[in-house]
Design an enzyme around this catalytic site. Structure first.
Site, PDB file in Angstrom:
ATOM      1  N   ILE A   1       1.961  -1.313  -2.703  1.00 41.17           N
ATOM      2  CA  ILE A   1       2.796  -0.276  -2.108  1.00 41.17           C
ATOM      3  C   ILE A   1       1.933   0.605  -1.215  1.00 41.17           C
ATOM      4  O   ILE A   1       0.826   0.988  -1.593  1.00 41.17           O
ATOM      5  CB  ILE A   1       3.510   0.569  -3.196  1.00 41.17           C
ATOM      6  CG1 ILE A   1       4.338   1.696  -2.543  1.00 41.17           C
ATOM      7  CG2 ILE A   1       2.548   1.114  -4.220  1.00 41.17           C
ATOM      8  CD1 ILE A   1       5.225   2.456  -3.511  1.00 41.17           C
ATOM      9  N   SER A   2       2.418   0.899  -0.014  1.00 45.77           N
ATOM     10  CA  SER A   2       1.741   1.777   0.938  1.00 45.77           C
ATOM     11  C   SER A   2       0.341   1.228   1.232  1.00 45.77           C
ATOM     12  O   SER A   2       0.200   0.083   1.656  1.00 45.77           O
ATOM     13  CB  SER A   2       1.725   3.207   0.386  1.00 45.77           C
ATOM     14  OG  SER A   2       1.380   4.132   1.376  1.00 45.77           O
ATOM     15  N   TRP A   3      -0.723   2.023   1.017  1.00 47.08           N
ATOM     16  CA  TRP A   3      -2.081   1.523   1.229  1.00 47.08           C
ATOM     17  C   TRP A   3      -2.328   0.256   0.413  1.00 47.08           C
ATOM     18  O   TRP A   3      -2.987  -0.676   0.872  1.00 47.08           O
ATOM     19  CB  TRP A   3      -3.082   2.601   0.826  1.00 47.08           C
ATOM     20  CG  TRP A   3      -4.523   2.241   1.008  1.00 47.08           C
ATOM     21  CD1 TRP A   3      -5.312   2.485   2.090  1.00 47.08           C
ATOM     22  CD2 TRP A   3      -5.350   1.559   0.049  1.00 47.08           C
ATOM     23  NE1 TRP A   3      -6.577   1.997   1.871  1.00 47.08           N
ATOM     24  CE2 TRP A   3      -6.634   1.423   0.622  1.00 47.08           C
ATOM     25  CE3 TRP A   3      -5.133   1.042  -1.230  1.00 47.08           C
ATOM     26  CZ2 TRP A   3      -7.689   0.804  -0.039  1.00 47.08           C
ATOM     27  CZ3 TRP A   3      -6.173   0.424  -1.894  1.00 47.08           C
ATOM     28  CH2 TRP A   3      -7.438   0.312  -1.303  1.00 47.08           C
TER      29      TRP A   3
ATOM     30  N   GLY B   1      -0.315  -2.013  -0.176  1.00 42.76           N
ATOM     31  CA  GLY B   1       0.267  -3.156   0.512  1.00 42.76           C
ATOM     32  C   GLY B   1      -0.728  -3.802   1.452  1.00 42.76           C
ATOM     33  O   GLY B   1      -0.743  -5.022   1.618  1.00 42.76           O
TER      34      GLY B   1
ATOM     35  N   THR C   1       5.060  -0.481   3.334  1.00 39.58           N
ATOM     36  CA  THR C   1       3.732  -0.698   3.894  1.00 39.58           C
ATOM     37  C   THR C   1       3.830  -1.289   5.287  1.00 39.58           C
ATOM     38  O   THR C   1       4.915  -1.644   5.758  1.00 39.58           O
ATOM     39  CB  THR C   1       2.905  -1.606   2.963  1.00 39.58           C
ATOM     40  OG1 THR C   1       1.534  -1.574   3.363  1.00 39.58           O
ATOM     41  CG2 THR C   1       3.408  -3.048   3.013  1.00 39.58           C
TER      42      THR C   1
END
Length: 313
Positions: free
Chosen positions: A130-132, A134, A156
């Site tokens: 998730i996010s970073w 990802g 992401t």
């Protein structure tokens, strides 16, 4: 080397009421026991949580966002099938993991994940980032394709070569203040995270502060700098794992267009757009977890699927 520990001691700072408990106001569904441990891998020391699952199911390895400890995704883990093993970890300098002596780069981290799976006795895992996280999940799938069975990318993008969010929003992420100041986290929650945080900023505040652990500020900056110059965009056509891309229709940090671009470039990808923002995987786990479960189970014959097929004959 592994050290089992329920509390890793000085490596991280507990917030009041922190630990693998629940977000206030959110009942936690009883699930399988999880073991917290300290793992030393290739010279790095990280805090790891392992929930054992059914032997025939690949474990799910979760990669978190910038500054977030492994407890952030507890609501999502609780919403998963209890037979699914789950592996979570804190990046060096985040949560309960000691800060590294020198900075690191995202491109060098697949060996850390591979070493973690080796120490836990898993040849292959499903990976969700998730996010970073990802970006880390993409890099791992590209660098160690044989270790990743299925890939889930949540909120992401492809790194440096992506459509950026609002500059004002991105400036908020240059410091770890939202992880250290609950009042500030609540004030900026709607603007920064969108989705459910717009109407109820306490959602983001509680996810970031009620159950998570706080690492040193240096760990946040190291993680932030680790993705400098990194991009997966030219390499996405080489991703061969079945991939689920989950994106919110109101995510100020990662505009939705990035998910559409990734979907076009990844051959075996599915795009699922949910109503919400950047933190909905945890804030609305009851609705998003079944989407992830269905994707991870798509190529496995389960007793439930056999019964369903039998009833359709």
């Amino acid at each position: 080397m592994t050290i089992d520990a329920s509390r890793p001691g000085p490596a991280g700072e507990d917030r009041p009421g922190s630990g693998p408990g629940r977000v206030p106001g959110r009942l936690r569904r009883p699930g399988p026991a999880e073991r917290m441990r300290i793992q030393r891998i290739g010279g790095r020391t990280i805090r790891v949580s392992v929930r054992e699952g059914a032997a025939e199911w690949a474990p799910l390895l979760l990669c978190n966002g910038i500054g977030a400890s492994l407890e952030l995704l507890q609501p999502f883990v609780d919403a998963l099938d209890p037979r699914r093993g789950v592996i979570r970890f804190d990046m060096p300098g985040i949560g309960g993991s000691p800060a590294p002596a020198v900075p690191y780069h995202l491109a060098t981290l697949p060996s850390l994940l591979a070493g973690l799976l080796d120490q836990l006795g898993h040849e292959q895992a499903d990976v969700l980032g998730i996010s970073w996280g990802g970006g880390l999940a993409q890099q791992f799938a590209l660098s160690r394709p044989g270790r990743v069975r299925r890939l889930v990318l949540v909120a992401t993008g492809p790194g440096a070569l992506m459509v950026p969010g609002n500059p004002r929003v991105l400036l908020r992420m240059l410091t770890p203040r939202r992880h250290r100041d609950p009042g500030y986290a609540a004030r900026i929650a709607g603007e920064l995270y969108g989705g459910s945080a717009r109407e109820n900023p306490a959602v983001a505040r509680d996810l970031l502060h009620a159950t998570t652990r706080l690492g040193p500020a240096r760990g946040y900056y190291y993680q932030l700098l680790s993705s400098a110059g990194w991009t997966s965009l030219p390499c996405l056509p080489r991703l061969r794992q079945p991939t689920l891309i989950l994106a919110g229709d109101d995510d100020p940090i990662i505009p939705l267009v990035n998910a559409r671009i990734m979907h076009r470039l990844i051959a075996q990808s599915e795009l699922h757009i949910y109503h919400g923002g950047h933190l909905e995987l945890a804030a609305d786990a009851e609705h998003i977890a079944p989407v992830v479960e269905a994707f991870l189970d798509a190529d496995r014959t389960t007793p439930e699927s056999q019964a369903m097929k039998g009833s359709q004959r």
